[in-house]
Design a protein around this motif. Structure first.
Motif, mmCIF file in Angstrom:
data_model
loop_
_atom_site.group_PDB
_atom_site.id
_atom_site.type_symbol
_atom_site.label_atom_id
_atom_site.label_comp_id
_atom_site.label_asym_id
_atom_site.label_seq_id
_atom_site.Cartn_x
_atom_site.Cartn_y
_atom_site.Cartn_z
ATOM 1 N N MET A 59 0.828 -1.199 0.000
ATOM 2 C CA MET A 59 0.000 0.000 0.000
ATOM 3 C C MET A 59 0.869 1.258 0.000
ATOM 4 S SD MET A 59 -2.931 1.165 2.723
ATOM 5 C CE MET A 59 -1.735 1.510 4.005
ATOM 6 N N THR A 60 2.019 1.213 0.732
ATOM 7 C CA THR A 60 2.905 2.372 0.785
ATOM 8 C C THR A 60 3.512 2.661 -0.578
ATOM 9 O OG1 THR A 60 3.396 1.838 3.094
ATOM 10 C CG2 THR A 60 4.883 3.344 1.972
ATOM 11 N N SER A 61 3.955 1.620 -1.282
ATOM 12 C CA SER A 61 4.552 1.814 -2.603
ATOM 13 C C SER A 61 3.529 2.365 -3.599
ATOM 14 C CB SER A 61 5.127 0.495 -3.107
ATOM 15 O OG SER A 61 4.120 -0.501 -3.177
ATOM 16 N N GLN A 62 2.306 1.857 -3.538
ATOM 17 C CA GLN A 62 1.260 2.377 -4.418
ATOM 18 C C GLN A 62 1.005 3.857 -4.141
ATOM 19 O OE1 GLN A 62 -2.083 -0.183 -3.758
ATOM 20 N NE2 GLN A 62 -1.229 -1.869 -4.949
ATOM 21 N N PHE A 63 0.915 4.204 -2.857
ATOM 22 C CA PHE A 63 0.712 5.607 -2.514
ATOM 23 C C PHE A 63 1.875 6.459 -2.996
ATOM 24 C CE2 PHE A 63 1.614 9.146 0.334
ATOM 25 C CZ PHE A 63 0.429 9.864 0.252
ATOM 26 N N LEU A 64 3.097 5.926 -2.849
ATOM 27 C CA LEU A 64 4.276 6.693 -3.274
ATOM 28 C C LEU A 64 4.224 6.956 -4.777
ATOM 29 C CD1 LEU A 64 6.965 7.931 -2.432
ATOM 30 C CD2 LEU A 64 8.033 5.710 -2.864
ATOM 31 N N ILE A 65 3.813 5.971 -5.561
ATOM 32 C CA ILE A 65 3.727 6.161 -7.015
ATOM 33 C C ILE A 65 2.664 7.205 -7.354
ATOM 34 C CG2 ILE A 65 3.111 5.030 -9.179
ATOM 35 C CD1 ILE A 65 4.308 2.457 -8.020
ATOM 36 N N ALA B 150 1.327 9.514 -5.371
ATOM 37 C CA ALA B 150 1.713 10.828 -4.848
ATOM 38 C C ALA B 150 2.796 11.464 -5.710
ATOM 39 C CB ALA B 150 2.188 10.701 -3.401
ATOM 40 N N SER B 151 3.749 10.643 -6.166
ATOM 41 C CA SER B 151 4.821 11.176 -7.021
ATOM 42 C C SER B 151 4.253 11.719 -8.323
ATOM 43 C CB SER B 151 5.853 10.086 -7.305
ATOM 44 O OG SER B 151 6.443 9.632 -6.098
ATOM 45 N N LEU B 152 3.320 10.981 -8.932
ATOM 46 C CA LEU B 152 2.704 11.450 -10.172
ATOM 47 C C LEU B 152 1.922 12.740 -9.944
ATOM 48 C CD1 LEU B 152 1.444 8.077 -11.694
ATOM 49 C CD2 LEU B 152 3.390 9.457 -12.437
ATOM 50 N N PHE B 153 1.132 12.769 -8.878
ATOM 51 C CA PHE B 153 0.316 13.955 -8.610
ATOM 52 C C PHE B 153 1.179 15.168 -8.286
ATOM 53 C CE2 PHE B 153 -1.987 16.686 -5.608
ATOM 54 C CZ PHE B 153 -3.094 17.012 -6.387
ATOM 55 N N VAL B 154 2.113 14.989 -7.343
ATOM 56 C CA VAL B 154 2.974 16.115 -6.955
ATOM 57 C C VAL B 154 3.864 16.526 -8.128
ATOM 58 C CG1 VAL B 154 4.807 16.861 -5.388
ATOM 59 C CG2 VAL B 154 2.911 15.491 -4.522
ATOM 60 N N MET C 188 3.818 20.183 -9.592
ATOM 61 C CA MET C 188 5.029 21.002 -9.553
ATOM 62 C C MET C 188 5.511 21.369 -10.957
ATOM 63 S SD MET C 188 5.680 21.793 -6.535
ATOM 64 C CE MET C 188 5.366 21.383 -4.840
ATOM 65 N N THR C 189 5.291 20.496 -11.945
ATOM 66 C CA THR C 189 5.666 20.832 -13.321
ATOM 67 C C THR C 189 4.853 22.011 -13.829
ATOM 68 O OG1 THR C 189 6.273 18.521 -13.761
ATOM 69 C CG2 THR C 189 5.828 19.934 -15.670
ATOM 70 N N VAL C 190 3.562 21.967 -13.583
ATOM 71 C CA VAL C 190 2.710 23.087 -13.990
ATOM 72 C C VAL C 190 3.140 24.362 -13.276
ATOM 73 C CG1 VAL C 190 0.345 23.984 -13.946
ATOM 74 C CG2 VAL C 190 0.755 21.589 -14.533
ATOM 75 N N LEU C 191 3.404 24.237 -11.959
ATOM 76 C CA LEU C 191 3.850 25.412 -11.211
ATOM 77 C C LEU C 191 5.178 25.925 -11.733
ATOM 78 C CD1 LEU C 191 3.485 27.348 -8.813
ATOM 79 C CD2 LEU C 191 4.612 25.632 -7.367
ATOM 80 N N ALA D 219 13.145 20.484 -5.191
ATOM 81 C CA ALA D 219 13.412 20.228 -3.771
ATOM 82 C C ALA D 219 12.120 20.219 -2.965
ATOM 83 C CB ALA D 219 14.380 21.282 -3.227
ATOM 84 N N ALA D 220 11.225 21.175 -3.279
ATOM 85 C CA ALA D 220 9.937 21.212 -2.574
ATOM 86 C C ALA D 220 9.111 19.954 -2.854
ATOM 87 C CB ALA D 220 9.151 22.463 -2.985
ATOM 88 N N ALA D 221 9.117 19.488 -4.134
ATOM 89 C CA ALA D 221 8.368 18.285 -4.487
ATOM 90 C C ALA D 221 8.913 17.064 -3.759
ATOM 91 C CB ALA D 221 8.409 18.060 -5.997
ATOM 92 N N VAL D 222 10.257 16.944 -3.740
ATOM 93 C CA VAL D 222 10.872 15.804 -3.034
ATOM 94 C C VAL D 222 10.560 15.868 -1.541
ATOM 95 C CG1 VAL D 222 13.057 14.734 -2.406
ATOM 96 C CG2 VAL D 222 12.674 15.502 -4.751
ATOM 97 N N SER D 223 10.598 17.068 -0.971
ATOM 98 C CA SER D 223 10.298 17.224 0.459
ATOM 99 C C SER D 223 8.856 16.838 0.756
ATOM 100 C CB SER D 223 10.560 18.663 0.902
ATOM 101 O OG SER D 223 11.915 19.019 0.689
ATOM 102 N N ILE D 224 7.945 17.289 -0.114
ATOM 103 C CA ILE D 224 6.530 16.962 0.092
ATOM 104 C C ILE D 224 6.296 15.458 -0.015
ATOM 105 C CG2 ILE D 224 4.215 17.231 -0.873
ATOM 106 C CD1 ILE D 224 5.005 20.080 -1.664
ATOM 107 N N ILE D 225 6.869 14.856 -1.074
ATOM 108 C CA ILE D 225 6.700 13.410 -1.248
ATOM 109 C C ILE D 225 7.334 12.647 -0.087
ATOM 110 C CG2 ILE D 225 7.305 11.449 -2.705
ATOM 111 C CD1 ILE D 225 7.106 13.297 -5.113
ATOM 112 N N GLY D 226 8.524 13.109 0.347
ATOM 113 C CA GLY D 226 9.172 12.447 1.480
ATOM 114 C C GLY D 226 8.352 12.544 2.753
ATOM 115 N N ALA D 227 7.816 13.762 3.006
ATOM 116 C CA ALA D 227 6.992 13.931 4.206
ATOM 117 C C ALA D 227 5.737 13.059 4.136
ATOM 118 C CB ALA D 227 6.613 15.402 4.371
#
Length: 462
Positions: free
Chosen positions: A1-7, A9-13, A17-20, A187-195
């Motif tokens: 479940m954690t790996s699925q969420f990570l995938i 979340a990574s796509l969404f964030v 962040m790309t649009v931003l 860096a912000a995207a990685v921090s958000i995904i990490g958190a």
């Protein structure tokens, strides 16, 4: 479940962040371009406005002003920054240009109208073609600026200055700012995904721990429920076996009384009834006419004892009802009562099961037997009625009469109280209920309800 969420979340964030990042980069480039264009416009207004004179046919640039401009663009630092320079009239006529071949010619330009409206127009190009030229003058990045030139002391544009400025430094600064912006966004995207990963990973571990605990508790609860079921089955078997043992004991006592004392007393009566001389008095039995002596005679006492023991024996010995259905067993109890008392009994049996536990069948038989005996004894056998029904998982037996009435709390002889107590105890052994009271319209009504669950042959394990 954690790996699925990570995938996910990574796509969404990542998409967010790309649009931003694209938006911020475009804003940075636009703001830098706007700032550089305004600076160039102020510079042009500062040194060009005095070289443009208003005439009867429109603004003009004198020959002397042209020489000064040429000298300025060749000898000053502007020569290193300015790729080309022009002054436009509102009708598209070029009043001055670093390219002398286009002076006095008219060309169309979509940016002139915006510039003559008082706005500064700018754009970034990589090489450009001046009107009248077939090849680009340069392939390096150029900043094209159209700035209005106002008449002295007014804000009315009389001409437009056009500059092609070397934008190499500008592009480098813009690229650096954009790269830094992308670094910060990454860096912000990685921090958000990490958190998010840390939070979700902790929650996932907690959920797994709770799930494991719940599974263990469920297994324990199921084991406990199974144990309770087994204990309940054992209790039911023990209760039914106890009832069977009780009936077997009563049968054995009745049989022992019948085969022992009753046989001896019968033999004694036969011997005492022999018309021979009385061994104790030397007189024959025919000479004893005294009533008191007759009442106390051994034959009379033995006969009374025999009758009492026979009554007791018939009450203890269970009739052969093992092979009978429940309805047939209850009818047998009613028929025996009719035969013994000669009274009338109405019966009403509805939806009784064909097969029930032997202990339940014997219990209901005894209840009908004792209920009819009490009805005959205390209600004079008037309007006797037996009703037995099976519904909602229980069997209900009602014994009623239309006699003078009877109260369970009213005083009576010991035999009566013992009979009612026996009925109550029999019902309680099979987890049933017992009530007795006044019947509507007069008389007495005895009601016993016993559940069929746990009182069948299957539930008892037989």
């Amino acid at each position: 479940m954690t790996s699925q969420f990570l995938i996910v979340a990574s796509l969404f964030v990542g998409c967010s962040m790309t649009v931003l990042g694209v938006w911020l980069s475009s804003q940075i480039a636009a703001n830098q371009l706007y700032s550089r264009a305004n600076s160039g416009a102020l510079y042009m207004e500062g040194f060009l406005s005095r070289h443009v004179q208003s005439g009867e046919t429109g603004p003009t640039v004198s020959t002397e002003s042209m020489r000064e401009l040429d000298q300025l663009l060749m000898t000053s630092d502007l020569a290193y920054r300015i790729e080309s320079f022009r002054i436009w009239r509102s009708d598209g006529l070029i009043l001055y240009s670093t390219d002398k071949s286009v002076i006095g010619k008219k060309f169309s330009s979509s940016n002139l109208e915006d510039a003559f409206s008082g706005r500064v127009v700018s754009q970034l190009e990589f090489g450009h073609n001046d009107e009248g030229q077939t090849e680009p003058t340069s392939a390096k990045p150029l900043l094209e600026i159209y700035a209005p030139i106002f008449a002295a002391g007014t804000r009315n544009p009389i001409a437009v200055g056009e500059i092609y400025e070397d934008a190499t430094d500008f592009v480098e600064r813009r690229n650096v700012a954009q790269r830094k912006t992308w670094y910060l966004i990454a860096a912000a995207a990685v921090s958000i995904i990490g958190a998010l990963y840390v939070v979700v990973h902790g929650a996932s571990n907690l959920i797994l721990t709770q799930r494991t605990t719940l599974e263990r508790q469920l297994i324990a609860a199921n084991a406990l429920a199974e144990q309770n079921r087994e204990l309940r089955q054992i209790a039911d078997e023990t209760r039914l076996q106890s009832a069977k043992s009780n009936e077997a004991l009563l049968n054995r006592i009745g049989s022992d009384l019948h085969d022992g004392p009753l046989q001896l007393l019968g033999l004694l009566i036969l011997r005492l009834g022999d018309p021979s001389l009385d061994k104790g008095t030397g007189q024959t039995s025919a000479t004893r006419t005294n009533a008191t002596l007759e009442a106390l005679s051994p034959q009379r006492i033995a006969t009374d004892c025999l009758n009492q023991l026979r009554d007791l024996s018939s009450g203890l010995v269970m009739p052969e009802i093992e092979e009978l259905s429940l309805e047939a067993a209850l009818k047998l109890a009613v028929d025996r009562h009719r035969t013994t008392t000669g009274s009338h009994v109405d019966v009403d049996f509805d939806r009784l099961p064909l097969t029930v536990a032997s202990s339940l069948k014997i219990c209901l038989y005894r209840i009908v037997q004792e209920g009819l005996n009490n009805s005959f004894r205390h209600g004079n056998g008037i309007g006797q009625h037996v009703r037995a029904t099976a519904e909602d998982g229980a069997i209900t037996v009602v014994v009623s009469d239309q006699g003078p009435g009877f109260s369970a709390s009213a005083p009576g002889d010991g035999r009566q109280s013992l009979g009612l107590l026996g009925i109550r105890n029999r019902a309680a052994v099979l987890q049933g209920t017992f009530t007795i009271g006044q019947r509507k319209g007069g008389g007495t009504e005895l009601v016993v309800t016993i559940p069929m669950e746990g009182n069948s042959e299957y539930d008892a394990g037989t």
